[in-house]
Design a protein around this motif. Structure first.
Motif, PDB file in Angstrom:
ATOM      1  N   UNK A 123      -5.706  77.792 -38.105  1.00 40.22           N
ATOM      2  CA  UNK A 123      -5.004  78.953 -37.232  1.00 40.22           C
ATOM      3  C   UNK A 123      -4.712  78.419 -35.951  1.00 40.22           C
ATOM      4  N   UNK A 124      -4.153  79.192 -35.159  1.00 43.73           N
ATOM      5  CA  UNK A 124      -3.743  79.107 -33.686  1.00 43.73           C
ATOM      6  C   UNK A 124      -4.621  79.986 -33.226  1.00 43.73           C
ATOM      7  N   UNK A 125      -5.358  79.916 -32.009  1.00 41.63           N
ATOM      8  CA  UNK A 125      -5.984  80.938 -31.270  1.00 41.63           C
ATOM      9  C   UNK A 125      -5.584  80.790 -29.928  1.00 41.63           C
ATOM     10  N   UNK A 126      -5.090  81.984 -29.217  1.00 44.26           N
ATOM     11  CA  UNK A 126      -4.965  82.005 -27.889  1.00 44.26           C
ATOM     12  C   UNK A 126      -5.783  83.177 -27.199  1.00 44.26           C
ATOM     13  N   UNK A 127      -6.513  82.764 -26.226  1.00 43.09           N
ATOM     14  CA  UNK A 127      -7.014  83.630 -25.384  1.00 43.09           C
ATOM     15  C   UNK A 127      -6.561  83.762 -24.097  1.00 43.09           C
TER      16      UNK A 127
ATOM     17  N   UNK B  93      -0.106  86.844 -17.647  1.00 45.67           N
ATOM     18  CA  UNK B  93      -1.570  86.750 -17.451  1.00 45.67           C
ATOM     19  C   UNK B  93      -1.971  85.839 -16.410  1.00 45.67           C
ATOM     20  N   UNK B  94      -2.865  85.892 -15.926  1.00 49.24           N
ATOM     21  CA  UNK B  94      -3.800  85.249 -14.745  1.00 49.24           C
ATOM     22  C   UNK B  94      -3.875  83.670 -15.349  1.00 49.24           C
ATOM     23  N   UNK B  95      -4.284  83.649 -16.697  1.00 50.98           N
ATOM     24  CA  UNK B  95      -4.485  82.437 -17.326  1.00 50.98           C
ATOM     25  C   UNK B  95      -4.728  82.439 -18.869  1.00 50.98           C
ATOM     26  N   UNK B  96      -4.629  81.542 -19.400  1.00 49.61           N
ATOM     27  CA  UNK B  96      -4.823  81.426 -20.927  1.00 49.61           C
ATOM     28  C   UNK B  96      -5.388  80.182 -21.569  1.00 49.61           C
ATOM     29  N   UNK B  97      -5.913  80.214 -22.728  1.00 41.10           N
ATOM     30  CA  UNK B  97      -6.294  78.905 -23.260  1.00 41.10           C
ATOM     31  C   UNK B  97      -5.572  78.949 -24.851  1.00 41.10           C
TER      32      UNK B  97
ATOM     33  N   UNK C 155      -4.702  85.261 -32.585  1.00 40.58           N
ATOM     34  CA  UNK C 155      -4.701  84.253 -33.902  1.00 40.58           C
ATOM     35  C   UNK C 155      -3.342  84.221 -34.755  1.00 40.58           C
ATOM     36  N   UNK C 156      -2.976  83.148 -35.259  1.00 40.13           N
ATOM     37  CA  UNK C 156      -1.898  83.222 -35.835  1.00 40.13           C
ATOM     38  C   UNK C 156      -2.242  82.048 -37.076  1.00 40.13           C
ATOM     39  N   UNK C 157      -2.091  82.482 -38.360  1.00 41.20           N
ATOM     40  CA  UNK C 157      -2.600  81.443 -39.229  1.00 41.20           C
ATOM     41  C   UNK C 157      -1.599  80.396 -39.404  1.00 41.20           C
ATOM     42  N   UNK C 158      -2.111  79.200 -39.974  1.00 47.05           N
ATOM     43  CA  UNK C 158      -1.244  78.103 -40.144  1.00 47.05           C
ATOM     44  C   UNK C 158      -1.386  77.768 -41.784  1.00 47.05           C
ATOM     45  N   UNK C 159      -2.317  77.645 -42.228  1.00 44.59           N
ATOM     46  CA  UNK C 159      -2.363  77.082 -43.603  1.00 44.59           C
ATOM     47  C   UNK C 159      -4.072  77.620 -44.189  1.00 44.59           C
ATOM     48  N   UNK C 160      -4.073  77.428 -45.449  1.00 42.10           N
ATOM     49  CA  UNK C 160      -5.393  77.973 -46.176  1.00 42.10           C
ATOM     50  C   UNK C 160      -5.587  79.278 -46.833  1.00 42.10           C
TER      51      UNK C 160
ATOM     52  N   UNK D  67       2.598  77.169 -28.556  1.00 44.87           N
ATOM     53  CA  UNK D  67       2.874  78.359 -27.538  1.00 44.87           C
ATOM     54  C   UNK D  67       4.454  78.696 -28.192  1.00 44.87           C
ATOM     55  N   UNK D  68       5.040  77.691 -28.354  1.00 49.48           N
ATOM     56  CA  UNK D  68       6.498  77.890 -28.788  1.00 49.48           C
ATOM     57  C   UNK D  68       6.632  78.675 -29.991  1.00 49.48           C
ATOM     58  N   UNK D  69       5.859  78.512 -31.104  1.00 49.77           N
ATOM     59  CA  UNK D  69       5.769  79.070 -32.117  1.00 49.77           C
ATOM     60  C   UNK D  69       5.519  80.341 -32.225  1.00 49.77           C
ATOM     61  N   UNK D  70       4.376  80.841 -31.214  1.00 47.64           N
ATOM     62  CA  UNK D  70       4.077  82.095 -31.092  1.00 47.64           C
ATOM     63  C   UNK D  70       5.103  82.875 -30.175  1.00 47.64           C
TER      64      UNK D  70
END
Length: 181
Positions: free
Chosen positions: A109-113, A58-62, A158-163, A41-44
């Motif tokens: 990667x990081x994924x947030x919904x 947002x009402x919520x997030x994952x 989504x935010x790529x991390x590696x690969x 969350x801090x990175x994004x």
């Protein structure tokens, strides 16, 4: 033709077994997942202010801080994450994805919904939730500002991390939700 199928089928099945067993977060304790989610969350938020605002509105997030994906024609991905409603932790989630297409490689990667409405969040919390292959996700890149597109009250980032991975595929994601007791 039989020789071709036989020679191709065994390596593809072997690779699928390796991919399925190696995908996903390596840390699965709730404390590790919570710490990784805070870091994600801090990175994004640091590099994408327009997305940072969604954490508050947002009402919520994952947050899935460590999604791993591998593919060779058949791809698989998985990860574990934390679920928030009005900024408060309410549970944990696991994600599984299988897709098919012209693809090869591996990435994390990081994924947030994000859930724009209470109804969208309630659908996610109902147990098994799926995002179809046509769900649109915003790919966050350094220095690029993009708006998140919501469909039926749900937006994906989504935010790529590696690969490295190349290709085109079609598939969907399935999520399980476990509320904090």
């Amino acid at each position: 033709m039989k020789i071709f199928k036989s020679n191709l089928l065994k390596p593809v099945l072997a690779l699928l077994v390796v991919v399925m067993s190696s995908c996903g977060a390596t840390q699965t304790t709730s404390a590790d997942i919570m710490a990784d989610s805070r870091d994600a969350k801090a990175t994004i938020s640091k590099s994408h202010p327009q997305v940072a605002e969604l954490f508050d509105t947002s009402v919520g997030y994952v947050i899935f801080p460590n999604v791993g994906k591998g593919a060779y024609i058949i791809g698989a991905a998985s990860g574990h994450g934390t679920v928030y409603q009005n900024g408060a932790l309410i549970g944990y989630s696991s994600m599984k994805q299988v897709d098919v297409g012209l693809q090869a490689g591996g990435k994390s990667y990081i994924e947030v919904i994000f859930f724009q409405t209470q109804d969208a969040l309630n659908r996610f919390k109902s147990g098994s939730y799926e995002l179809s292959g046509n769900a649109s996700a915003v790919l966050l890149e350094e220095g690029v500002s993009r708006d998140v597109e919501f469909r039926d009250g749900v937006g994906v980032v989504t935010k790529p991390k590696a690969g490295a991975m190349a290709g085109i595929s079609v598939g969907g994601q399935k999520f399980e939700f476990d509320a904090i007791q």
